[in-house]
Write an enzyme that holds these catalytic residues in place. Structure first.
Site, PDB file in Angstrom:
ATOM      1  CG  ASP A  97      -1.966  -1.049   1.201  1.00  0.00           C
ATOM      2  OD1 ASP A  97      -1.927  -1.893   0.290  1.00  0.00           O
ATOM      3  OD2 ASP A  97      -2.843  -1.042   2.086  1.00  0.00           O
TER       4      ASP A  97
ATOM      5  CB  SER B  28      -7.431  -4.914   9.147  1.00  0.00           C
ATOM      6  OG  SER B  28      -7.728  -6.202   8.655  1.00  0.00           O
TER       7      SER B  28
ATOM      8  CD  GLU C  51      -8.266 -11.253   9.197  1.00  0.00           C
ATOM      9  OE1 GLU C  51      -8.027 -11.973  10.171  1.00  0.00           O
ATOM     10  OE2 GLU C  51      -8.911 -11.660   8.208  1.00  0.00           O
TER      11      GLU C  51
ATOM     12  CE1 TYR D 269      -2.412  -7.105  10.582  1.00  0.00           C
ATOM     13  CE2 TYR D 269      -4.646  -7.912  10.177  1.00  0.00           C
ATOM     14  CZ  TYR D 269      -3.630  -7.011   9.921  1.00  0.00           C
ATOM     15  OH  TYR D 269      -3.827  -6.006   8.992  1.00  0.00           O
TER      16      TYR D 269
ATOM     17  NE  ARG E 165      -2.260  -8.887  -0.219  1.00  0.00           N
ATOM     18  CZ  ARG E 165      -2.550  -8.558   1.025  1.00  0.00           C
ATOM     19  NH1 ARG E 165      -1.653  -7.941   1.776  1.00  0.00           N
ATOM     20  NH2 ARG E 165      -3.743  -8.811   1.531  1.00  0.00           N
TER      21      ARG E 165
HETATM   22  P1  NAP Z   1       2.834  -4.873   3.892  1.00  0.00           P
HETATM   23  O1  NAP Z   1       3.061  -4.996   2.434  1.00  0.00           O
HETATM   24  O2  NAP Z   1       3.093  -6.028   4.775  1.00  0.00           O
HETATM   25  O3  NAP Z   1       3.728  -3.631   4.404  1.00  0.00           O
HETATM   26  C1  NAP Z   1       3.946  -3.406   5.769  1.00  0.00           C
HETATM   27  C2  NAP Z   1       4.938  -2.276   5.924  1.00  0.00           C
HETATM   28  O4  NAP Z   1       5.164  -2.038   7.326  1.00  0.00           O
HETATM   29  C3  NAP Z   1       6.317  -2.533   5.306  1.00  0.00           C
HETATM   30  O5  NAP Z   1       6.775  -1.351   4.708  1.00  0.00           O
HETATM   31  C4  NAP Z   1       7.164  -2.862   6.537  1.00  0.00           C
HETATM   32  O6  NAP Z   1       8.525  -2.586   6.364  1.00  0.00           O
HETATM   33  C5  NAP Z   1       6.559  -1.909   7.539  1.00  0.00           C
HETATM   34  N1  NAP Z   1       6.884  -2.236   8.924  1.00  0.00           N
HETATM   35  C6  NAP Z   1       6.662  -3.404   9.576  1.00  0.00           C
HETATM   36  N2  NAP Z   1       7.082  -3.311  10.843  1.00  0.00           N
HETATM   37  C7  NAP Z   1       7.578  -2.063  11.008  1.00  0.00           C
HETATM   38  C8  NAP Z   1       8.161  -1.359  12.103  1.00  0.00           C
HETATM   39  N3  NAP Z   1       8.330  -1.935  13.281  1.00  0.00           N
HETATM   40  N4  NAP Z   1       8.556  -0.081  11.910  1.00  0.00           N
HETATM   41  C9  NAP Z   1       8.398   0.506  10.708  1.00  0.00           C
HETATM   42  N5  NAP Z   1       7.878  -0.110   9.634  1.00  0.00           N
HETATM   43  C10 NAP Z   1       7.462  -1.385   9.790  1.00  0.00           C
HETATM   44  O7  NAP Z   1       1.340  -4.382   4.178  1.00  0.00           O
HETATM   45  P2  NAP Z   1       0.260  -3.741   3.174  1.00  0.00           P
HETATM   46  O8  NAP Z   1      -0.502  -4.823   2.533  1.00  0.00           O
HETATM   47  O9  NAP Z   1       0.921  -2.684   2.380  1.00  0.00           O
HETATM   48  O10 NAP Z   1      -0.722  -3.078   4.234  1.00  0.00           O
HETATM   49  C11 NAP Z   1      -0.514  -1.763   4.729  1.00  0.00           C
HETATM   50  C12 NAP Z   1      -1.226  -1.611   6.060  1.00  0.00           C
HETATM   51  O11 NAP Z   1      -2.616  -1.840   5.876  1.00  0.00           O
HETATM   52  C13 NAP Z   1      -0.805  -2.584   7.134  1.00  0.00           C
HETATM   53  O12 NAP Z   1      -0.888  -1.914   8.369  1.00  0.00           O
HETATM   54  C14 NAP Z   1      -1.836  -3.692   7.078  1.00  0.00           C
HETATM   55  O13 NAP Z   1      -1.934  -4.347   8.311  1.00  0.00           O
HETATM   56  C15 NAP Z   1      -3.059  -2.883   6.743  1.00  0.00           C
HETATM   57  N6  NAP Z   1      -4.109  -3.580   5.994  1.00  0.00           N
HETATM   58  C16 NAP Z   1      -3.815  -4.229   4.845  1.00  0.00           C
HETATM   59  C17 NAP Z   1      -4.823  -4.818   4.107  1.00  0.00           C
HETATM   60  C18 NAP Z   1      -4.536  -5.535   2.809  1.00  0.00           C
HETATM   61  O14 NAP Z   1      -5.407  -6.263   2.344  1.00  0.00           O
HETATM   62  N7  NAP Z   1      -3.385  -5.300   2.197  1.00  0.00           N
HETATM   63  C19 NAP Z   1      -6.151  -4.727   4.555  1.00  0.00           C
HETATM   64  C20 NAP Z   1      -6.419  -4.032   5.722  1.00  0.00           C
HETATM   65  C21 NAP Z   1      -5.387  -3.424   6.430  1.00  0.00           C
HETATM   66  P3  NAP Z   1       9.549  -3.699   5.753  1.00  0.00           P
HETATM   67  O15 NAP Z   1       9.432  -3.550   4.260  1.00  0.00           O
HETATM   68  O16 NAP Z   1      10.851  -3.263   6.296  1.00  0.00           O
HETATM   69  O17 NAP Z   1       9.092  -5.040   6.234  1.00  0.00           O
HETATM   70  O1  F7E Z   2      -5.507 -15.155   3.585  1.00  0.00           O
HETATM   71  C1  F7E Z   2      -6.738 -18.581   3.216  1.00  0.00           C
HETATM   72  C2  F7E Z   2      -6.489 -18.036   4.599  1.00  0.00           C
HETATM   73  O2  F7E Z   2      -3.199 -14.428   4.115  1.00  0.00           O
HETATM   74  C3  F7E Z   2      -6.763 -15.105   2.975  1.00  0.00           C
HETATM   75  C4  F7E Z   2      -3.846  -9.164   5.227  1.00  0.00           C
HETATM   76  O3  F7E Z   2      -3.550  -8.167   4.294  1.00  0.00           O
HETATM   77  O4  F7E Z   2      -6.166  -9.122   4.642  1.00  0.00           O
HETATM   78  C5  F7E Z   2      -5.041  -9.978   4.752  1.00  0.00           C
HETATM   79  O5  F7E Z   2      -5.288 -11.014   5.683  1.00  0.00           O
HETATM   80  C6  F7E Z   2      -7.509 -16.397   3.201  1.00  0.00           C
HETATM   81  C7  F7E Z   2      -7.488 -16.900   4.637  1.00  0.00           C
HETATM   82  O6  F7E Z   2      -5.069 -12.724   3.919  1.00  0.00           O
HETATM   83  C8  F7E Z   2      -3.681 -20.166   2.144  1.00  0.00           C
HETATM   84  O7  F7E Z   2      -6.696 -19.037   5.586  1.00  0.00           O
HETATM   85  C9  F7E Z   2      -5.784 -20.644   2.173  1.00  0.00           C
HETATM   86  O8  F7E Z   2      -8.748 -17.379   4.973  1.00  0.00           O
HETATM   87  O9  F7E Z   2      -4.188 -13.782   1.916  1.00  0.00           O
HETATM   88  P1  F7E Z   2      -4.380 -14.039   3.341  1.00  0.00           P
HETATM   89  P2  F7E Z   2      -5.888 -12.436   5.240  1.00  0.00           P
HETATM   90  O10 F7E Z   2      -5.557 -13.372   6.322  1.00  0.00           O
HETATM   91  O11 F7E Z   2      -7.309 -12.279   4.869  1.00  0.00           O
HETATM   92  C10 F7E Z   2      -6.569  -8.478   5.861  1.00  0.00           C
HETATM   93  C11 F7E Z   2      -7.742  -7.592   5.560  1.00  0.00           C
HETATM   94  C12 F7E Z   2      -5.451  -7.790   6.541  1.00  0.00           C
HETATM   95  O12 F7E Z   2      -5.630  -6.788   7.199  1.00  0.00           O
HETATM   96  C13 F7E Z   2      -4.139  -8.508   6.566  1.00  0.00           C
HETATM   97  O13 F7E Z   2      -3.079  -7.603   6.841  1.00  0.00           O
HETATM   98  O14 F7E Z   2      -6.876 -17.396   2.418  1.00  0.00           O
HETATM   99  N1  F7E Z   2      -5.644 -19.409   2.685  1.00  0.00           N
HETATM  100  N2  F7E Z   2      -4.588 -21.129   1.842  1.00  0.00           N
HETATM  101  C14 F7E Z   2      -4.352 -19.077   2.687  1.00  0.00           C
HETATM  102  N3  F7E Z   2      -3.739 -17.964   3.070  1.00  0.00           N
HETATM  103  C15 F7E Z   2      -2.396 -17.909   2.900  1.00  0.00           C
HETATM  104  N4  F7E Z   2      -1.749 -16.787   3.245  1.00  0.00           N
HETATM  105  N5  F7E Z   2      -1.691 -18.969   2.392  1.00  0.00           N
HETATM  106  C16 F7E Z   2      -2.286 -20.116   1.993  1.00  0.00           C
HETATM  107  O15 F7E Z   2      -1.619 -21.039   1.545  1.00  0.00           O
END
Ligand code: NAP
Ligand code: F7E
Length: 360
Positions: free
Chosen positions: A52, A162, A164, A186, A221
């Site tokens: 993001d 999130s 979640e 989480y 991703r």
């Molecule tokens: P991501 O790809 O895992 O990126 C996480 C970022 O946080 C990375 O830049 C990581 O740095 C940094 N980070 C982790 N620990 C840190 C620390 N202690 N101090 C400073 N930076 C730190 O996550 P994303 O998918 O872009 O998501 C962005 C945010 O939205 C997260 O907070 C996630 O939980 C939330 N979120 C994501 C989703 C989704 O579907 N993607 C949905 C809802 C909410 P490094 O590169 O050094 O690891």
């Molecule tokens: O899992 C199932 C797994 O890890 C999605 C994060 O960005 O979105 C993300 O969390 C689903 C789950 O995402 C595998 O059990 C099956 O039901 O891609 P995921 P997540 O857990 O939904 C939320 C909104 C966030 O905030 C989080 O930061 O897929 N699943 N088989 C699997 N998942 C993974 N990772 N790997 C598998 O092999």
């Protein structure tokens, strides 16, 4: 008498010059409207190296912002997602675990907007590292908010909350007022982050918003998340590099959108007159199985011949179904998702095919 006439003439000339200058000024102002105070807006993004963070940085740069990205110290540089814009960013070191680093960053760079995207964001890892997840994803939010409160309470703050947090869902579809029931360390940590954001808004009148974002994906991703794991796995199988893809449950359902669309909602939240919380989602849900079907189907393969169920990817507590209703974001922010689910799946598979071919 003559002296007085000369004086009148002098005054008339002065008036006419002033009028002319005024006209020129008005003409220039109307034809060249002043861009927001001439001064570039400055935004700080924590988590800029993540999925993001990279899309948000692109969006803010395109809007003329000066973008400060906070990165944590690592033994190997991991700027893969931002290398194409790196020369337009100011990257600074800081860590959510270290409040002094956050205070110093704000003092030095004085952003008007702060997007807190940094977190330990992988749900599965949160069972293996619950304390670290709490320190980063929960208490990290308090550290950032406190830094804002101490250094400059006028900073507008976005918290990456999130879906979640809904976990074992209490209502379908989920909206801002749906009760929370997180199912992982989480989810629990994110719930703390959400409420501390609301609390600092109410306690200190901070402009603090919590964006409750549902899953959003892209070719950027992380490889461990299921969508990217499938897209990458499909590409590897298609290119003959693998013969199977090992997954956990195929029955879990998620509301999957495109990350590039979702960062726009983050920005919109901070442009409103009042801070608030918003659900950001597509309003559709799909099973992991459907993602597999579409992704394999896109390259002419049948997922049933390649996908192997593997206990290692099952979770101690699962979130079975998520589907968000983004009505409030649509009505108040004018936001809506632009990328249909099948397009998202295909674009991710295509991107991984391209990536792997380039590596060959
Ligand atoms: P991501 O790809 O895992 O990126 C996480 C970022 O946080 C990375 O830049 C990581 O740095 C940094 N980070 C982790 N620990 C840190 C620390 N202690 N101090 C400073 N930076 C730190 O996550 P994303 O998918 O872009 O998501 C962005 C945010 O939205 C997260 O907070 C996630 O939980 C939330 N979120 C994501 C989703 C989704 O579907 N993607 C949905 C809802 C909410 P490094 O590169 O050094 O690891
Ligand atoms: O899992 C199932 C797994 O890890 C999605 C994060 O960005 O979105 C993300 O969390 C689903 C789950 O995402 C595998 O059990 C099956 O039901 O891609 P995921 P997540 O857990 O939904 C939320 C909104 C966030 O905030 C989080 O930061 O897929 N699943 N088989 C699997 N998942 C993974 N990772 N790997 C598998 O092999």
């Amino acid at each position: 008498m003559r002296a007085s006439l000369a004086g009148d003439e002098w005054h008339q000339r002065q008036h006419s010059t002033v009028r002319t200058l005024l006209c020129v000024y008005l003409f220039v102002r109307l034809t060249h409207p002043i861009k927001e105070n001439f001064v570039k807006k400055r935004a700080l993004i924590t988590g800029i190296t993540g999925q993001d963070g990279s899309y948000l940085a692109e969006l803010l740069l395109s809007k003329g912002y000066e973008v400060i990205g906070m990165v944590r110290r690592t033994s190997t540089i991991n700027f893969e997602r931002i290398k194409h814009i790196q020369d337009r960013l100011t990257l600074v070191t800081g860590d959510l675990l270290d409040e002094v680093s956050l205070i110093n960053l704000l003092r030095e760079h004085r952003p008007q907007e702060l997007y807190n995207l940094a977190a330990q964001s992988f749900v599965q890892t949160s069972w293996a590292q619950p304390v670290f997840t709490g320190e980063t994803t929960a208490l990290g939010v308090t550290r950032v908010l406190d830094a804002v409160r101490i250094v400059d309470p006028s900073i507008r703050f976005y918290q990456a909350s999130s879906s979640e947090m809904f976990g074992k869902v209490q209502a379908v579809p989920q909206i801002e007022s749906t009760p929370f029931y997180p199912r992982s360390p989480y989810g629990v940590a994110k719930l703390y982050g959400h409420w501390i954001t609301v609390n600092y808004r109410e306690s200190y009148q901070l402009f603090a918003c919590s964006g409750i974002l549902f899953n959003h994906e892209s070719p950027r991703r992380g490889l461990e998340f299921v969508t990217r794991k499938i897209a990458h796995g499909v590409a590897r199988i298609k290119l003959g590099l693998d013969s199977e893809l090992r997954l956990g449950t195929l029955d879990a359902q998620r509301d999957w959108g495109f990350a590039g669309d979702y960062v726009e909602a983050m920005w919109l939240m901070l442009q409103q007159a009042q801070p608030d919380d918003y659900v950001v989602a597509t309003g559709e849900t799909h099973a992991v199985r459907e993602f597999c079907e579409l992704a394999f189907g896109h390259v002419g393969l049948d997922y049933r011949e390649y996908v192997v169920m593997d206990e290692r990817f099952m979770r101690p507590a699962e979130v079975d179904l998520l589907i968000g209703d983004p009505a409030k974001a649509r009505a108040q922010l004018g936001w809506q998702p632009k990328t249909p689910f099948p397009d998202l799946v295909r674009s991710m598979v295509d991107a991984d095919l391209k990536l792997l071919k380039e590596q060959q």
